[in-house]
Write a protein that holds these residues in place. Structure first.
Motif, PDB file in Angstrom:
ATOM      1  N   MET A  79       2.043 -31.265   3.650  1.00 31.84           N
ATOM      2  CA  MET A  79       0.740 -31.567   3.044  1.00 31.84           C
ATOM      3  C   MET A  79       0.807 -31.482   1.508  1.00 31.84           C
ATOM      4  O   MET A  79       0.111 -32.223   0.812  1.00 31.84           O
ATOM      5  CB  MET A  79      -0.345 -30.630   3.577  1.00 31.84           C
TER       6      MET A  79
ATOM      7  N   LEU B 242       2.252 -34.747   0.481  1.00 30.77           N
ATOM      8  CA  LEU B 242       1.256 -35.817   0.618  1.00 30.77           C
ATOM      9  C   LEU B 242       0.173 -35.699  -0.445  1.00 30.77           C
ATOM     10  O   LEU B 242      -0.302 -36.690  -0.992  1.00 30.77           O
ATOM     11  CB  LEU B 242       0.629 -35.781   2.024  1.00 30.77           C
ATOM     12  N   ARG B 243      -0.239 -34.461  -0.749  1.00 35.91           N
ATOM     13  CA  ARG B 243      -1.303 -34.266  -1.742  1.00 35.91           C
ATOM     14  C   ARG B 243      -0.853 -34.725  -3.129  1.00 35.91           C
ATOM     15  O   ARG B 243      -1.583 -35.414  -3.841  1.00 35.91           O
ATOM     16  CB  ARG B 243      -1.727 -32.784  -1.780  1.00 35.91           C
TER      17      ARG B 243
ATOM     18  N   ARG C 114      -0.737 -38.439  -3.268  1.00 39.91           N
ATOM     19  CA  ARG C 114      -2.078 -39.018  -3.387  1.00 39.91           C
ATOM     20  C   ARG C 114      -2.605 -38.922  -4.814  1.00 39.91           C
ATOM     21  O   ARG C 114      -3.164 -39.877  -5.360  1.00 39.91           O
ATOM     22  CB  ARG C 114      -3.041 -38.279  -2.450  1.00 39.91           C
TER      23      ARG C 114
ATOM     24  N   ALA D  13      -8.264 -26.397   1.140  1.00 43.54           N
ATOM     25  CA  ALA D  13      -6.886 -26.871   1.282  1.00 43.54           C
ATOM     26  C   ALA D  13      -6.093 -25.822   2.049  1.00 43.54           C
ATOM     27  O   ALA D  13      -6.279 -24.613   1.828  1.00 43.54           O
ATOM     28  CB  ALA D  13      -6.253 -27.111  -0.085  1.00 43.54           C
ATOM     29  N   TYR D  14      -5.258 -26.283   2.952  1.00 43.42           N
ATOM     30  CA  TYR D  14      -4.350 -25.408   3.694  1.00 43.42           C
ATOM     31  C   TYR D  14      -3.057 -26.211   3.834  1.00 43.42           C
ATOM     32  O   TYR D  14      -2.851 -26.919   4.802  1.00 43.42           O
ATOM     33  CB  TYR D  14      -4.954 -25.067   5.064  1.00 43.42           C
TER      34      TYR D  14
ATOM     35  N   GLU E 223      -3.564 -44.882  -5.885  1.00 36.58           N
ATOM     36  CA  GLU E 223      -4.433 -45.504  -4.874  1.00 36.58           C
ATOM     37  C   GLU E 223      -5.778 -44.793  -4.745  1.00 36.58           C
ATOM     38  O   GLU E 223      -6.699 -45.327  -4.149  1.00 36.58           O
ATOM     39  CB  GLU E 223      -3.746 -45.471  -3.501  1.00 36.58           C
ATOM     40  N   SER E 224      -5.871 -43.597  -5.288  1.00 30.70           N
ATOM     41  CA  SER E 224      -7.085 -42.799  -5.133  1.00 30.70           C
ATOM     42  C   SER E 224      -7.951 -42.931  -6.382  1.00 30.70           C
ATOM     43  O   SER E 224      -7.564 -42.498  -7.473  1.00 30.70           O
ATOM     44  CB  SER E 224      -6.702 -41.328  -4.902  1.00 30.70           C
TER      45      SER E 224
END
Lengths: 160, 429
Positions: free
Chosen positions: A64, A67-68, A71, A58-59, A76-77
């Motif tokens: 991000m 978004l992470r 998620r 991960a970066y 949805e995951s």
């Protein structure tokens, strides 16, 4: 080296808070702990220092991270839904550097989860670069060096 | 029901377990079938072991596997490439355990036997006790037949197999297209993600040509994209296709407009690459150079599945290694351009991290799906896995190959046809 290792109590409190927020999936609150230019990094090579030019697990910049967390909590995951919770502890704090405006601290982390009925453990070193501002402490950089980063990991449906 | 005697020592007959439209669930879970696969497939065909950029210099090496045989891929003093069994000829210890590195020799840690980069046994302690017993030249590290195509290094135990280029056959043109994504620079491995899942290797092999799962399993990934990019990934109703390339290989074209990354360079730069384009322009690159790199950064619009263990998948190499009947290791290898602008390689690495690896936005959900297949497929006394999707609507492509819709299971059928051929070869023996 000096044997002086007085880690400010508010720094330990802050890191404990961060660990608790992640274990309890309080992602909105977790996002608030960061500076706008903060970086959350989990390197593949624990000896690496040039994270921008190498492959990491991960970066994450601010976008991000947003978004992470979306998620992981959005439903949805399928791998994220399958995760019940994590339990982690942080300890062995060491003060690496402190200035009037920032503090660098290293600690040990052990994170546990149950995946498909099996207990999995993730030990690692975590290094924080925190800035001191009017609201208190904020994370400018968090680098998680997993003990087994160099071997084959399984699905990670959480944030270290 | 298909009756197959699978008891150990009596051989494995998978002929009836692999039919054109379905495969039997035992293929995922029977340890005797797994053992037979390691013998009849992984020691009989070409297996990918490395990309040449991973061993760039004299003395560079990488450890890898051919099936369940540990190997070392090395470059000798004349820059020739060798694939050597990672097994000392004395008592069988591995002579190298690092992922990669540079060395002048491989020395067994147990009794100190030393081998050169081409595998030759050069020295051993107290040789006098071997006087008259053997000559050092007769005990090199065992070398496998090794050939390369476009930097892809393959090795095989099978000295009778066709040349690598014949084996690749119809896949070569797709490898050539795939190699365009380093933007005119030599293609270079930038690092990898390694992870394992509790499932059979063929579940992963199937997945690389399975577009059907994409909008379902990867919904959370698609939600994390900007609107323009998520439209590009909405390809199930597009003009894509899956083509059987022969020899078990297949290609799944998801985004036809991204098949040739050196074509259509005058198209508008997508929003998600505007920042990269500006950065490259600031470095003094011409408009055409910028466009070429930006288009290369997107990755190819197809997945090329090479039987049995490599995929050239959009923007990375996917390598699988069967560990046991229900455990598989996967490497997702990031690639970029040697000497390319740092911003270009950085962008490719960030895109790789976004989807791939145990913390990516895509891989964990794939892995969850595969493990569900492994756990669920054992249910019932008998059961079949369907691979018949799109069988009723096959067409012929310009190369004369059979193809189906982008979300057909044409690629899986291609792989299983080759699988069956190899697993049932020499049955009379």
């Amino acid at each position: 080296m000096t044997s002086n290792n007085t880690v400010p109590a508010n720094v330990i409190d802050f890191i404990n808070l961060e660990a608790d927020l992640l274990d309890h999936k309080s992602y909105e609150d977790w996002l608030q702990l960061w500076t706008d230019d903060g970086l959350y990094i989990v390197p593949v090579d624990t000896q690496e220092t040039d994270f921008a030019n190498t492959v990491n697990f991960a970066y994450d910049d601010a976008e991000m991270r947003r978004l992470r967390t979306a998620r992981l909590s959005g439903g949805e995951s399928v791998s994220s839904v399958a995760l019940d919770k994590t339990v982690r502890s942080v300890s062995r704090f060491r003060l690496l550097e402190e200035t009037e405006t920032s503090v660098r601290v290293r600690c040990a982390m052990t994170l546990n989860e149950v995946r498909a009925g099996r207990l999995l453990t993730y030990p690692g070193d975590v290094e924080f670069e925190l800035v001191k501002d009017a609201q208190g402490l904020r994370i400018r950089k968090k680098v998680v060096r997993l003990l087994h980063a160099g071997s084959h990991l399984a699905t990670v449906a959480f944030i270290f | 029901m298909t009756q197959v005697n699978l008891s150990k020592g009596q051989g494995v007959d998978v002929g009836n377990l692999v039919q054109e439209d379905k495969v039997h669930k035992d293929l995922y879970s029977d340890p005797h079938i797994f053992e037979a696969e390691m013998d009849r497939i992984f020691t009989k065909t070409w297996v990918w072991v490395a990309h040449e950029s991973e061993i760039p210099d004299v003395g560079s090496y990488k450890t890898s596997f051919v099936g369940n045989h540990p190997v070392i891929v090395s470059r000798d003093r004349k820059k020739n490439i060798h694939v050597l069994l990672n097994r000392c000829r004395h008592r069988g210890a591995t002579v190298c355990e690092k992922k990669h590195g540079t060395t002048r020799a491989f020395t067994c840690p147990y009794h100190g036997w030393g081998y050169s980069l081409d595998g030759e046994l050069r020295a051993l302690p107290k040789p006098e006790e071997y006087e008259g017993l053997f000559d050092k030249k007769d005990l090199p590290l065992q070398s496998l037949r090794t050939e390369s195509y476009r930097g892809l290094i393959f090795a095989t135990f099978n000295n009778d197999i066709e040349p690598l280029e014949d084996f690749l056959g119809g896949a070569k043109k797709w490898i050539d297209l795939f190699m365009k994504q380093s933007g005119g620079f030599p293609l270079k491995v930038l690092g990898d993600h390694r992870f394992r899942f509790e499932g059979n290797w063929k579940i992963q092999l199937e997945n690389t040509t399975d577009a059907y799962h994409f909008p379902i399993v990867h919904k959370s990934f698609i939600s994390s994209l900007d609107d323009q990019t998520s439209d590009i990934f909405d390809f199930l109703d597009g003009a894509g296709y899956v083509e059987d390339l022969g020899n078990g290989h297949s290609v799944m074209v998801m985004i036809p407009e991204l098949v040739d990354l050196e074509a259509n360079l005058d198209e508008p730069i997508p929003n998600r690459f505007k920042e990269l384009a500006e950065e490259l322009a600031k470095e003094g690159l011409s408009d055409m150079e910028v466009r070429r790199l930006v288009r290369a950064a997107t990755g190819s619009g197809f997945n090329l599945n090479l039987f049995p263990n490599l995929a050239c998948s959009m923007a990375f190499f996917r390598v699988l290694r069967p560990v046991s009947v229900n455990e598989t290791e996967i490497h997702h290898i990031a690639i970029g351009g040697e000497g390319a602008p740092a911003a270009f390689n950085q962008k490719r690495i960030r895109l790789h991290e976004h989807f791939q690896g145990p913390m990516g936005f895509g891989t964990p959900d794939d892995s969850e799906g595969w493990e569900r297949v492994q756990r669920g497929s054992v249910a019932g006394k008998d059961g079949w896995i369907l691979v018949n999707r799109g069988m009723g609507k096959l067409i012929k492509r310009e190369d004369g190959n059979v193809a189906g819709a982008v979300c057909s299971e044409t690629g899986m059928r291609a792989a299983y046809r080759k699988y069956k051929k190899m697993m049932t070869a020499n049955e009379a023996e």
